[in-house]
Design an enzyme around this catalytic site. Sequence first.
Site, PDB file in Angstrom:
ATOM      1  CB  SER A 113       0.434   4.963  -5.975  1.00 52.68           C
ATOM      2  OG  SER A 113      -0.591   4.117  -5.545  1.00 52.68           O
ATOM      3  CG  ASP A 254      -0.757   0.389  -3.863  1.00 51.23           C
ATOM      4  OD1 ASP A 254      -0.627   0.193  -2.640  1.00 51.23           O
ATOM      5  OD2 ASP A 254      -1.103   1.491  -4.330  1.00 51.23           O
ATOM      6  CG  ASP A 256       1.336   4.144  -1.920  1.00 49.58           C
ATOM      7  OD1 ASP A 256       0.646   3.274  -2.491  1.00 49.58           O
ATOM      8  OD2 ASP A 256       0.921   5.296  -1.703  1.00 49.58           O
ATOM      9  CG  ASP A 258      -2.363   4.019  -1.043  1.00 47.99           C
ATOM     10  OD1 ASP A 258      -2.190   3.123  -1.900  1.00 47.99           O
ATOM     11  OD2 ASP A 258      -2.518   5.219  -1.348  1.00 47.99           O
TER      12      ASP A 258
END
Length: 465
Positions: A113, A254, A256, A258
């Site tokens: 992340s 960010d 990833d 999400d």
Amino acid sequence: MSNRTESPKAAPARALFGTDGIRGRANSHPMTVETAMRLGQAAGLMFTRGSYRHQVLIGKDTRLSGYMIEQALTAGFLSAGMDVVLAGPLPTPAIALLTRSLRADLGVMISASHNPFEDNGIKLFGPDGVKLSDAHEAEIEAEMKADLASQLAKPDELGRARRLNDAAGRYIEGVKGTFPKGLRLDGLKIVLDCANGAAYRVAPTALWELGAQVIPLGVSPDGFNINKGCGSTAPDHLCAAVVEHGADIGIALDGDADRLILSDEHGEIIDGDQILALIAGFWAKTDRLQGSGIVATVMSNLGLQKYLRNLGLDLHRTQVGDRYVAERMRALGINLGGEQSGHVILSDFSTTGDGLVAALQVLAVLVRQGKPASEVCRVFQPSPQLLRNVRFAGPSPLLDARVKAAIVEAEAAIGPEGRLLIRPSGTEPLIRVMAEADDRDLIGRIVGELCEVIAAVARAPETTA
């Protein structure tokens, strides 16, 4: 508002899995080739029940270690008799979406992340595209400790691996389908920071195809620069670029993708709480909001709660972690929830946080109202809130009697109208200390004093209960 310190409910015992899957420094326990392969075998055996050919979808972000973890997981799943579909670099919500659309038995996202490139992680999704529960993760951990050799596939039952060449296109079309029909982004100038992460291709393409003028940042990943001075956790570059280019709005994802953070046209940050408030208010007016409220975490600002109350809506709080938000949303029949950090879950469209889909909902309101982002996105006045982190090694300082006593004193000082939240991070060796009240000086003093005590205990050679 109670002044009691809020803490999450106890979860089933798990050694590997934290708040959001397994996470750690790449090539060190637990993020090793051995652990990843073992995980693939254990999860593969759990999800290969029935006579049909089973398959798992694997995606990743742009970290160098993603190659290593991807190959180890693939070997594990293949040895368990599960076919592997490799999607390559894609956002976490894309893996959730494609797991369902491909009718896969399991989805895996390799990502840490917002963490730096040295870290990596593994997130698991069930066939419904929903992150696995604590109980499922505990079951997988137990299976990893068992003797798996006798359970693995026979030579003629081994799995096969293939690439999903149109994975990015499928996700882009899915994202565009969440934008209201009849609306376009023509005339909007958008600065988009992809954090040199998983959305570096799909996010600029989706916004451009919807008509926006896109100024891309963080779209040149090299395996090492993910989240480095960019993205939602380092938005200064985004804010400066918005002002420099005279853009209407800035969007920072960010690693990833999400979650997101926004910047208005003046370069001022718009956090997840404001985004939730904006979407909640608009959906309530247009009868799209379900469940008479939204779900957020204990970190969300009191100002959000007061704003929703004035609209006749409830704020349901959970422990930190977007999957806990999603679980509560499903239990209550609510279709909007999220975190102050920028995870926004729109269950009409996705089973998990999706920064790009959330951004499109904000842009839809911006287009409809025809007003600047600074007016549209400043929905409520936040209560003063201060969050600081204290890093530690060894046992948790929260077990120490001196820390416990300091927390009791802080609770008394903050009074019945404030909030005090002290919790360990689920992804890093940090203690997070947050205080919220109308008196900014008071919360500054409380947080500072608590952090000093926690830091002193963390430096001590022994921690006493």
